[in-house]
Design a protein around this motif. Structure first.
Motif, PDB file in Angstrom:
ATOM      1  N   UNK A   6      43.491  53.617  22.952  1.00 38.26           N
ATOM      2  CA  UNK A   6      43.901  52.846  23.986  1.00 38.26           C
ATOM      3  C   UNK A   6      42.826  52.128  24.771  1.00 38.26           C
ATOM      4  N   UNK A   7      41.808  52.694  25.175  1.00 37.28           N
ATOM      5  CA  UNK A   7      40.906  52.157  26.014  1.00 37.28           C
ATOM      6  C   UNK A   7      40.176  51.012  25.284  1.00 37.28           C
ATOM      7  N   UNK A   8      39.891  51.003  24.078  1.00 41.04           N
ATOM      8  CA  UNK A   8      39.362  50.134  23.383  1.00 41.04           C
ATOM      9  C   UNK A   8      40.506  48.822  23.153  1.00 41.04           C
ATOM     10  N   UNK A   9      41.744  49.169  23.011  1.00 35.80           N
ATOM     11  CA  UNK A   9      42.556  47.940  23.016  1.00 35.80           C
ATOM     12  C   UNK A   9      42.618  47.379  24.128  1.00 35.80           C
ATOM     13  N   UNK A  10      42.668  48.223  25.569  1.00 34.63           N
ATOM     14  CA  UNK A  10      42.763  47.603  26.877  1.00 34.63           C
ATOM     15  C   UNK A  10      41.542  46.768  27.108  1.00 34.63           C
ATOM     16  N   UNK A  11      40.459  47.098  26.718  1.00 32.94           N
ATOM     17  CA  UNK A  11      39.131  46.220  26.914  1.00 32.94           C
ATOM     18  C   UNK A  11      39.377  44.900  26.140  1.00 32.94           C
ATOM     19  N   UNK A  12      39.730  45.141  24.807  1.00 31.30           N
ATOM     20  CA  UNK A  12      40.040  43.771  23.937  1.00 31.30           C
ATOM     21  C   UNK A  12      40.850  43.078  24.555  1.00 31.30           C
ATOM     22  N   UNK A  13      41.995  43.546  24.920  1.00 32.85           N
ATOM     23  CA  UNK A  13      43.053  42.680  25.853  1.00 32.85           C
ATOM     24  C   UNK A  13      42.439  41.978  26.898  1.00 32.85           C
ATOM     25  N   UNK A  14      41.708  42.779  27.772  1.00 32.76           N
ATOM     26  CA  UNK A  14      41.052  42.103  28.849  1.00 32.76           C
ATOM     27  C   UNK A  14      40.371  41.155  28.497  1.00 32.76           C
ATOM     28  N   UNK A  15      39.342  41.233  27.605  1.00 38.21           N
ATOM     29  CA  UNK A  15      38.454  40.168  27.080  1.00 38.21           C
ATOM     30  C   UNK A  15      39.250  39.034  26.691  1.00 38.21           C
ATOM     31  N   UNK A  16      40.231  39.415  25.969  1.00 36.59           N
ATOM     32  CA  UNK A  16      40.963  37.795  25.476  1.00 36.59           C
ATOM     33  C   UNK A  16      41.787  37.287  26.630  1.00 36.59           C
ATOM     34  N   UNK A  17      42.184  38.115  27.386  1.00 40.73           N
ATOM     35  CA  UNK A  17      42.841  37.386  28.720  1.00 40.73           C
ATOM     36  C   UNK A  17      41.698  36.684  29.591  1.00 40.73           C
ATOM     37  N   UNK A  18      40.356  37.264  29.770  1.00 40.88           N
ATOM     38  CA  UNK A  18      39.578  36.456  30.345  1.00 40.88           C
ATOM     39  C   UNK A  18      39.132  35.324  29.641  1.00 40.88           C
ATOM     40  N   UNK A  19      38.977  35.097  28.179  1.00 38.11           N
ATOM     41  CA  UNK A  19      38.893  33.968  27.513  1.00 38.11           C
ATOM     42  C   UNK A  19      39.921  32.894  27.688  1.00 38.11           C
ATOM     43  N   UNK A  20      41.327  33.101  27.839  1.00 33.72           N
ATOM     44  CA  UNK A  20      42.254  32.457  27.903  1.00 33.72           C
ATOM     45  C   UNK A  20      42.372  31.830  29.490  1.00 33.72           C
ATOM     46  N   UNK A  21      41.915  32.489  30.082  1.00 30.91           N
ATOM     47  CA  UNK A  21      41.886  32.056  31.793  1.00 30.91           C
ATOM     48  C   UNK A  21      40.536  31.179  31.816  1.00 30.91           C
ATOM     49  N   UNK A  22      39.492  31.524  31.178  1.00 33.15           N
ATOM     50  CA  UNK A  22      38.405  30.637  31.018  1.00 33.15           C
ATOM     51  C   UNK A  22      38.715  29.191  30.580  1.00 33.15           C
ATOM     52  N   UNK A  23      39.493  29.332  29.495  1.00 26.63           N
ATOM     53  CA  UNK A  23      40.040  28.091  29.095  1.00 26.63           C
ATOM     54  C   UNK A  23      40.821  26.838  30.082  1.00 26.63           C
ATOM     55  N   UNK A  24      41.515  27.822  30.740  1.00 26.66           N
ATOM     56  CA  UNK A  24      42.588  27.298  31.831  1.00 26.66           C
ATOM     57  C   UNK A  24      41.548  26.507  32.866  1.00 26.66           C
TER      58      UNK A  24
END
Length: 128
Positions: A6-24
């Motif tokens: 789960x910690x790896x999934x959370x880190x992956x989700x956080x990085x994906x969210x950061x990528x989407x927010x950087x796009x915005x």
């Protein structure tokens, strides 16, 4: 086996969210001079993660009930009173630059969590 931690999934989700927010943020900066453009942003990672974790039981395998449950984040127009320019544009370059730094910190945090978790796994396997 290790991709389900789960910690790896959370880190992956956080990085994906950061990528989407950087796009915005990048789209907002690119449209800073577009008349009538409304600045967009994503909901914070914390609120999205908490909304997923409070939705009841989670499906960890395809056969589980509710396995099709996904959390989706969409861009929302940001309405900040007093930031509208005369041409109807609501992008503030200063705010976008601050958001870009926040996004970089979020991405760096996700990578640090991932690296620490991998170090713990390697150490536990005797390969540290």
């Amino acid at each position: 086996m290790f991709e389900k931690i789960e910690i790896l999934q959370m880190a992956s989700a956080m990085a994906t969210h950061a990528s989407a927010r950087q796009n915005a943020v990048a789209q907002n900066i690119a449209n800073a001079d577009t008349p009538g453009y409304a600045a967009r942003d994503l909901a914070s990672f914390e609120s999205l993660y908490q909304s997923e974790s409070t939705s009841g039981m989670r499906a960890t395998r395809a056969g589980h009930v509710g396995a099709d449950h996904t959390v989706s984040a969409s861009f929302e127009a940001r309405v900040d009173p007093g930031t509208m320019s005369p041409d109807g544009n609501s992008v503030s370059l200063e705010d976008e630059m601050v958001k870009a730094v926040e996004v970089k910190r979020q991405h760096d945090t996700a990578l640090a969590i991932y690296r620490s978790s991998m170090t713990v796994l390697r150490t536990s396997l005797g390969r540290g």
